[in-house]
Write an enzyme that holds these catalytic residues in place. Structure first.
Site, mmCIF file in Angstrom:
data_model
loop_
_atom_site.group_PDB
_atom_site.id
_atom_site.type_symbol
_atom_site.label_atom_id
_atom_site.label_comp_id
_atom_site.label_asym_id
_atom_site.label_seq_id
_atom_site.Cartn_x
_atom_site.Cartn_y
_atom_site.Cartn_z
ATOM 1 N N GLU A 38 21.543 -21.924 -4.408
ATOM 2 C CA GLU A 38 22.483 -22.975 -4.817
ATOM 3 C C GLU A 38 22.959 -23.728 -3.559
ATOM 4 O OE1 GLU A 38 25.969 -21.092 -6.378
ATOM 5 O OE2 GLU A 38 26.811 -22.921 -7.248
ATOM 6 N N LYS A 109 25.061 -27.813 -13.158
ATOM 7 C CA LYS A 109 25.678 -26.515 -13.455
ATOM 8 C C LYS A 109 26.747 -26.637 -14.543
ATOM 9 C CE LYS A 109 27.822 -22.619 -10.921
ATOM 10 N NZ LYS A 109 28.216 -22.159 -9.556
ATOM 11 N N CYS A 142 23.772 -20.030 -10.559
ATOM 12 C CA CYS A 142 24.724 -18.984 -10.182
ATOM 13 C C CYS A 142 25.600 -18.506 -11.336
ATOM 14 C CB CYS A 142 25.536 -19.432 -8.969
ATOM 15 S SG CYS A 142 26.251 -18.018 -8.080
HETATM 16 C C1 ACM Z 1 28.908 -19.100 -7.919
HETATM 17 O O1 ACM Z 1 28.765 -19.599 -9.037
HETATM 18 N N1 ACM Z 1 28.501 -19.726 -6.835
HETATM 19 C C2 ACM Z 1 29.501 -17.765 -7.758
#
Ligand code: ACM
Length: 262
Positions: A38, A109, A142
């Site tokens: 990420e 995301k 993530c």
């Molecule tokens: C995250 O979503 N970077 C923990």
């Protein structure tokens, strides 16, 4: 499919340096799909929204996507990588997918973690699947793992392999991906970063490494160390993810009792 990840420790704000490290690691890779962490080109621990604005890029015209697209074409390889996206007045914690013909698409995301909520807009793309000659690739980023609906939705939409760029700080994800893969019968490639960031007087963030390739049956094909750079590639057969039968009576999808769930 040869699928894997490159785990490393990006240096905050050094976009060109981080891109070059990824390019030199992937140049020697024999793989069809490589997942990068990420926010791999910017680093993670932003101190202000202005920092995100100055480091984020438009997709696909920005330098990170352009560099990944060129690398994908040169290596005949799909790459899924987390980058900070600028789109009009909005900033997104995004992942791009590039392939043998260049830029393929973007996922933004869905579930933002902690201070990401101060900088980024919640993703509006929804969970996406790309049908490619090497298999059907789904993407989440993530903290999306924490919500079982993310993997479930990707699996229901046909994903065979979930590419999962991450900057994990909590310890649970690598073990949890065993269950996510088992309950959806999909493969997952979780690419995490290593190292520590301590910026803007904030509590330091120690990233857990432990990138992982998890198989459709919940077996861990490989888990990386917590601290070292690592390029890893596993041989997988995405067709295994199409068989949702557990035995002659149970099918993971057909047995769902949607009328019994909230
Ligand atoms: C995250 O979503 N970077 C923990």
């Amino acid at each position: 499919m040869k699928a894997g990840y490159y785990q490393f420790s990006p240096i905050f704000g050094d976009i060109d340096g981080n891109i070059n490290r990824a390019i030199s690691a992937l140049s020697g890779a024999d793989a069809d799909l490589i997942v990068l962490p990420e926010l791999f080109s910017t680093g993670y621990q932003f101190a202000s929204k202005q920092e995100v604005e100055s480091l984020s890029e438009e997709i696909p015209s920005g330098r990170t996507t352009q560099a990944l697209a060129e690398l994908s074409v040169r290596k005949n390889m799909y790459i899924v990588a987390g980058i900070a996206e600028k789109n009009g007045n909005n900033l997104y914690n995004s992942a791009v997918i590039t392939g043998p013909d260049g830029y393929v698409g973007t996922y933004r995301k869905t579930h933002l973690f902690f201070e990401e909520k101060l900088w980024f807009s919640p993703g509006d793309t929804g969970f996406r699947i790309w049908q490619t000659p090497i298999g059907r690739i789904g993407v989440m980023v993530c903290f999306d793992w924490y919500f079982p609906e993310s993997c479930r939705t990707l699996a229901l939409r046909g994903a065979q392999v979930i590419a999962h760029p991450s900057n994990l700080v909590l310890p649970h994800c690598p073990d949890a991906m065993v269950t996510r893969c088992l309950e959806n019968r999909v493969y997952a490639v979780t690419a995490n970063r290593t190292g520590t960031e301590s910026r803007g007087g904030k509590r330091p963030l120690k990233y857990i490494g432990s990138s992982q390739v998890t198989a459709f049956d919940g077996s861990i094909l490989h888990r990386a160390s917590r601290d070292d750079d690592e390029l890893f590639v596993a041989e997988i057969d995405p067709a295994n993810a199409d068989l949702k039968e557990l035995n002659q009576y149970n099918n993971l999808f057909a047995d769902r009792r949607r009328d019994m769930y909230d």
